[in-house]
Design an enzyme around this catalytic site. Sequence first.
Site, PDB file in Angstrom:
ATOM      1  N   ASP A 135       0.841  -1.205   0.000  1.00 38.42           N
ATOM      2  CA  ASP A 135       0.000   0.000   0.000  1.00 38.42           C
ATOM      3  C   ASP A 135       0.877   1.255   0.000  1.00 38.42           C
ATOM      4  OD1 ASP A 135      -2.304  -1.749   0.425  1.00 38.42           O
ATOM      5  OD2 ASP A 135      -1.418  -2.034   2.399  1.00 38.42           O
ATOM      6  N   HIS A 190      -4.552  -3.533   6.257  1.00 39.14           N
ATOM      7  CA  HIS A 190      -4.373  -3.751   4.818  1.00 39.14           C
ATOM      8  C   HIS A 190      -5.736  -4.161   4.252  1.00 39.14           C
ATOM      9  CE1 HIS A 190      -2.799  -4.957   0.985  1.00 39.14           C
ATOM     10  NE2 HIS A 190      -3.203  -6.198   1.155  1.00 39.14           N
TER      11      HIS A 190
HETATM   12  N1  NAI Z   1      -0.483  -8.303   2.297  1.00 39.85           N
HETATM   13  C1  NAI Z   1      -0.509  -7.980   1.003  1.00 39.85           C
HETATM   14  O1  NAI Z   1      -0.223  -6.832   0.628  1.00 39.85           O
HETATM   15  C2  NAI Z   1      -0.847  -9.015  -0.040  1.00 39.85           C
HETATM   16  C3  NAI Z   1      -1.300 -10.258   0.336  1.00 39.85           C
HETATM   17  N2  NAI Z   1      -1.646 -11.195  -0.602  1.00 39.85           N
HETATM   18  C4  NAI Z   1      -2.101 -12.499  -0.087  1.00 39.85           C
HETATM   19  O2  NAI Z   1      -1.039 -13.441  -0.151  1.00 39.85           O
HETATM   20  C5  NAI Z   1      -1.585 -14.760  -0.148  1.00 39.85           C
HETATM   21  C6  NAI Z   1      -0.930 -15.623  -1.220  1.00 39.85           C
HETATM   22  O3  NAI Z   1      -1.213 -15.112  -2.489  1.00 39.85           O
HETATM   23  P1  NAI Z   1      -0.781 -15.897  -3.826  1.00 39.85           P
HETATM   24  O4  NAI Z   1       0.635 -16.331  -3.769  1.00 39.85           O
HETATM   25  O5  NAI Z   1      -1.240 -15.060  -4.945  1.00 39.85           O
HETATM   26  O6  NAI Z   1      -1.725 -17.177  -3.713  1.00 39.85           O
HETATM   27  P2  NAI Z   1      -1.618 -18.602  -4.450  1.00 39.85           P
HETATM   28  O7  NAI Z   1      -2.953 -19.252  -4.324  1.00 39.85           O
HETATM   29  O8  NAI Z   1      -0.998 -18.455  -5.788  1.00 39.85           O
HETATM   30  O9  NAI Z   1      -0.562 -19.359  -3.521  1.00 39.85           O
HETATM   31  C7  NAI Z   1      -0.859 -19.676  -2.207  1.00 39.85           C
HETATM   32  C8  NAI Z   1      -0.014 -20.890  -1.853  1.00 39.85           C
HETATM   33  O10 NAI Z   1      -0.188 -21.135  -0.464  1.00 39.85           O
HETATM   34  C9  NAI Z   1      -0.289 -22.519  -0.285  1.00 39.85           C
HETATM   35  N3  NAI Z   1      -0.913 -22.812   0.999  1.00 39.85           N
HETATM   36  C10 NAI Z   1      -2.223 -22.813   1.331  1.00 39.85           C
HETATM   37  N4  NAI Z   1      -2.387 -23.203   2.601  1.00 39.85           N
HETATM   38  C11 NAI Z   1      -1.142 -23.414   3.097  1.00 39.85           C
HETATM   39  C12 NAI Z   1      -0.655 -23.845   4.354  1.00 39.85           C
HETATM   40  N5  NAI Z   1      -1.480 -24.147   5.345  1.00 39.85           N
HETATM   41  N6  NAI Z   1       0.671 -23.962   4.505  1.00 39.85           N
HETATM   42  C13 NAI Z   1       1.525 -23.695   3.503  1.00 39.85           C
HETATM   43  N7  NAI Z   1       1.113 -23.297   2.278  1.00 39.85           N
HETATM   44  C14 NAI Z   1      -0.208 -23.164   2.086  1.00 39.85           C
HETATM   45  C15 NAI Z   1      -1.088 -22.999  -1.492  1.00 39.85           C
HETATM   46  O11 NAI Z   1      -0.940 -24.396  -1.700  1.00 39.85           O
HETATM   47  C16 NAI Z   1      -0.459 -22.170  -2.589  1.00 39.85           C
HETATM   48  O12 NAI Z   1       0.681 -22.799  -3.156  1.00 39.85           O
HETATM   49  C17 NAI Z   1      -3.094 -14.582  -0.328  1.00 39.85           C
HETATM   50  O13 NAI Z   1      -3.726 -14.657   0.941  1.00 39.85           O
HETATM   51  C18 NAI Z   1      -3.197 -13.169  -0.866  1.00 39.85           C
HETATM   52  O14 NAI Z   1      -4.465 -12.592  -0.608  1.00 39.85           O
HETATM   53  C19 NAI Z   1      -1.523 -10.945  -1.916  1.00 39.85           C
HETATM   54  C20 NAI Z   1      -1.063  -9.717  -2.364  1.00 39.85           C
HETATM   55  C21 NAI Z   1      -0.723  -8.658  -1.456  1.00 39.85           C
HETATM   56  O1  OAA Z   2      -6.189  -7.436  -2.944  1.00 41.88           O
HETATM   57  C1  OAA Z   2      -5.864  -8.613  -2.720  1.00 41.88           C
HETATM   58  O2  OAA Z   2      -6.631  -9.517  -2.437  1.00 41.88           O
HETATM   59  C2  OAA Z   2      -4.399  -8.914  -2.742  1.00 41.88           C
HETATM   60  C3  OAA Z   2      -3.780  -7.856  -1.943  1.00 41.88           C
HETATM   61  O3  OAA Z   2      -3.796  -7.893  -0.734  1.00 41.88           O
HETATM   62  C4  OAA Z   2      -3.360  -6.638  -2.637  1.00 41.88           C
HETATM   63  O4  OAA Z   2      -3.160  -6.653  -3.859  1.00 41.88           O
HETATM   64  O5  OAA Z   2      -3.212  -5.635  -1.955  1.00 41.88           O
END
Ligand code: NAI
Ligand code: OAA
Length: 325
Positions: free
Chosen positions: A159, A187
């Site tokens: 952000d 967030h």
């Molecule tokens: N804080 C922030 O600014 C942001 C947060 N996110 C969040 O990050 C997270 C991951 O996003 P992506 O990589 O795009 O998702 P993705 O679905 O591509 O990958 C998630 C991975 O986590 C694994 N996973 C699920 N449960 C698990 C567990 N108990 N232990 C270990 N691994 C596990 C899945 O098998 C998968 O490989 C989501 O919750 C998303 O909303 C995404 C973008 C920004």
């Molecule tokens: O918006 C979402 O779900 C993923 C995220 O946290 C971001 O891009 O800031």
Amino acid sequence: MTQPKRIAVTGAAGQICYSLLFRIANGDVYGKDTPVVLQLLDLPQAQKAVQGVVMELEDCAFPLLQGVTITDDPATAFRDIDAGFFVGSRPRTQGMERRDLLSANAEIFRTQGRALNEGAKRDAKVIVVGNPANTNAMILAANAKDFPTENVTAMLRLDHNRALTQFAKKAGVSVDAIEKFVVWGNHSPTMFADWANATADGKPLPQVIGDEAWYKDTLIPTVAKRGTAIIEARGASSAASAANAAIDHMRDWISGSNGDWVSMGISSDGSYGIPEGVMAGVPVICSNGSYERVQGLKLDAFAQQMLDRTVAELVEEREAVSALL
Ligand SMILES: NC(=O)C1=CN([C@@H]2O[C@H](COP(=O)(O)OP(=O)(O)OC[C@H]3O[C@@H](n4cnc5c(N)ncnc54)[C@H](O)[C@@H]3O)[C@@H](O)[C@H]2O)C=CC1
Ligand SMILES: O=C([O-])CC(=O)C(=O)O
């Protein structure tokens, strides 16, 4: 060569990690003199996909990458770590808000908090990226009873970075000309991107831009809804930019932020009226491997109202997961 740093990364088969792991292995977190060992965690059904990512890591021939382990066991993943990137969890899809992930993801962080408690070095630095990041970080810290809560943080840096670019474009300056900017709170769409103290090349940013209506009606909502805009455009949530923000957060925490403010989600000590224990974005300055809250800022009526709104949402989320704390 110095001792390698052991870094746990969860969700290793996912889209954020497909960018993050290569940056860590390249030395972007600990620097070009520090070797790293990656301890990768994902679910049993994702192990084969993680093996594929590791083959690609090998094929990059990173000089600093001294070893990689792959596991589906949190205790193995977190043993002796110096740092942990907690990415693994379900991402949202179109039509969802991040808090809709609370029930899907909260249990993950309870289990992993216990494993962190068992195995990690007490000075390990932890960032939670998986959404809803602030509340997941609170669950993780609460379940790692003997692990220092101040070493568990939530990511607000995406952000922060999103806002920097919008400000820089509007002010006609480079992003690194902008200092003393912060994103407060959750967030989520309630986050508060606060320009009150920000400067551009040392001059007050609100004066340089001179358009308060743009700040309130365009900048704040653009940053708050950027994650949704990316999902609508890409059909999947932010990945490379999220990985980049996680790298920025950890690199600054480890090596310092050169006196500038960065936004980090940390457990509240009651400052600014944020209830103790809530994991809220605040301005911090990083140096010598730790962070200090920026204290004593005066908030005007608008800022106070914005802060109260996002903190109220964090308190609601805390109530929703009270059984896990
Ligand atoms: N804080 C922030 O600014 C942001 C947060 N996110 C969040 O990050 C997270 C991951 O996003 P992506 O990589 O795009 O998702 P993705 O679905 O591509 O990958 C998630 C991975 O986590 C694994 N996973 C699920 N449960 C698990 C567990 N108990 N232990 C270990 N691994 C596990 C899945 O098998 C998968 O490989 C989501 O919750 C998303 O909303 C995404 C973008 C920004
Ligand atoms: O918006 C979402 O779900 C993923 C995220 O946290 C971001 O891009 O800031």
